[in-house]
Design an enzyme around this catalytic site. Structure first.
Site, PDB file in Angstrom:
ATOM      1  CG  HIS A   1      70.045  44.405 -67.733  1.00  0.00           C
ATOM      2  ND1 HIS A   1      71.021  43.385 -66.877  1.00  0.00           N
ATOM      3  CD2 HIS A   1      69.244  44.899 -66.887  1.00  0.00           C
ATOM      4  CE1 HIS A   1      70.103  43.759 -65.544  1.00  0.00           C
ATOM      5  NE2 HIS A   1      69.423  44.422 -65.698  1.00  0.00           N
TER       6      HIS A   1
ATOM      7  CG  ASP B   1      72.879  39.386 -63.333  1.00  0.00           C
ATOM      8  OD1 ASP B   1      72.118  39.562 -64.257  1.00  0.00           O
ATOM      9  OD2 ASP B   1      73.416  38.280 -62.718  1.00  0.00           O
TER      10      ASP B   1
END
Length: 437
Positions: A408, A412
């Site tokens: 992450h 995204d």
């Protein structure tokens, strides 16, 4: 007599130390030239250390599981001659996975075994220089009363039988350890009695301590690094693979004798190639120390594979240049090489994205751990038949979940979802996998 000292070899690739995972000899053993003495493991491979001389082992410089620096003394061998000779191991053989158990005879837990220091066998102290005495202490324990027939009157025995109490677990305070009614009452008051059903149930208090070494230690270190440094986001999507399964069965029914049978994975590999070409940020590695993302044109797919030694990740290189049949063949080849311990170092490194699958044990959903330094891993769950509403009725469909994790820090959630939805579209309409452009 002279002494020949073998030092930890420099295995290259900037490796400064290695873990000792196998001893094939112990002090006092005769050795011959080219005989394998030990095996050490780096991050990439297991390296066998042969003897360059004939002689007798006099000293071992490490215990199994120890990390040894390059050039550190590892073995002392007594040879014919005078003086002391120091040399690095030569003729090193490399193997890409941990040695198979039956390839090396077990080291006897004797007085000179450097790995014999277990709670059960006592503590072994390895000498650090030639001629130093090696001592071994062995803890002796008195035979526990549970191993002998307990002394008790018939009335006590009958009462214990009715209460489901194993008298071997009751401490007797009478002469010669005789168990009385009071002893039985105290045993019950302590809550020690357990209900019995069909057979006597005995409390087990033993423990076993297992030192993590070799490939299992490498796996533990890699998993710890991945979970500590990578903030995972896991995305689970359901895929209807009914049409894909029909196509797969037809292709397998018409395959040539020399073609590898198709599973779901080659289809997924080809879908990954297409999806990665559209989102190159997924087929990437992230050097978080330098803060650099490297996007790779070639799609090198790692496939998590369970082996007798533990989990390894053999790599199918340049999947973008392989047909679905070639994907199947190469996947089988590298997986079998990993399971047999014959995989080369380059076949166990360099992946840019990984697939993990437990086959029939795949469960409904999983939370795969990213293979650092990659940024994505795709997990395959098992195929099950479920009722699916088609707009007018429920129909039986073959459904499979993909459980996929992403780094992450650099991917995204929207990009992760887009990637999996693209794979879903191709797996549900498998003709799209074969259409270029």
């Amino acid at each position: 007599m002279a002494e020949f000292i073998i030092k930890m070899p420099d295995v290259g690739e900037g490796v400064a130390e290695a873990e000792l995972v196998e001893w094939h000899v112990k002090p006092g053993d005769p050795v011959r030239e080219d005989m394998v003495l030990a095996a050490v493991m780096t991050d990439k491979a297991t390296v066998e250390i042969p003897s360059p001389v004939n002689g007798v082992v006099r000293w071992l410089g490490a215990a199994i599981g120890d990390t040894v620096a390059v050039k550190a003394p590892l073995i002392r061998i007594e040879v014919v001659g005078d003086g002391e000779v120091t040399g690095d191991a030569v003729g090193i053989g490399t193997n890409a996975s941990a040695l198979a158990v039956d390839e090396a005879p077990p080291v006897d837990a004797g007085e000179n075994d450097p790995g014999a220091g277990t709670p059960e066998s006592g503590a072994a102290t390895q000498g650090k220089s030639a001629g130093q005495t090696v001592s071994v202490s062995v803890a002796l324990h008195a035979t526990p009363s549970a191993m002998l027939k307990p002394l008790a009157s018939p009335a006590v025995r009958l009462r214990a039988l009715e209460r489901g109490i194993d008298l071997r677990q009751v401490e007797g305070t009478g002469p010669a350890g005789r168990i009385s009614h009071d002893d039985l009452d105290q045993f019950v008051a302590r809550g020690a009695a357990l209900p019995q059903s069909g057979k006597t149930l005995i409390r087990k208090t033993g423990v076993e301590e297992i030192k993590i070494t070799g490939l299992r230690r490498r796996i533990a270190e890699k998993m710890a690094r991945a979970t500590a440094r990578i903030p995972h986001i896991t995305y689970v999507e359901e895929i209807d693979v009914t049409d894909l399964e029909v196509l797969r069965e037809r292709l397998n029914g018409n395959r040539a004798p020399d073609q590898t049978k198709l599973t779901v994975l080659p289809f997924l590999m080809r879908a990954l190639v297409r999806a990665c070409s559209e989102q190159p940020g997924i087929n990437a590695t992230f050097n978080d120390d330098a803060g650099i993302i490297t996007r790779h044109a070639g799609v090198h797919i790692g496939v998590a594979t369970q082996t007798p030694a533990g989990l390894t990740v053999p790599v199918v290189r340049h999947a973008e240049a392989l047909s679905i049949w070639n994907c199947a063949a190469e996947l089988m080849r590298v997986a079998e090489a990993a399971r047999s311990g014959a995989a080369l170092r380059e076949e166990l490194s360099g992946s840019t994205i990984t697939i993990t699958s437990l086959g029939a044990l795949g469960g409904i959903a999983t939370t795969p751990i990213i293979n650092h330094p990659e940024v994505a891993i795709v997990g395959v769950n098992k195929i099950v038949i479920r009722p699916v509403w088609d707009g007018s009725q429920f129909v039986a469909r073959k459904m499979m979940n993909l459980s996929s994790s992403f780094d992450h820090r650099v991917i995204d959630g929207f990009d992760a979802a887009t990637f999996i939805q693209r794979i879903k579209a191709m797996m549900e309409t498998p003709a799209l996998i074969f259409i270029e452009g």
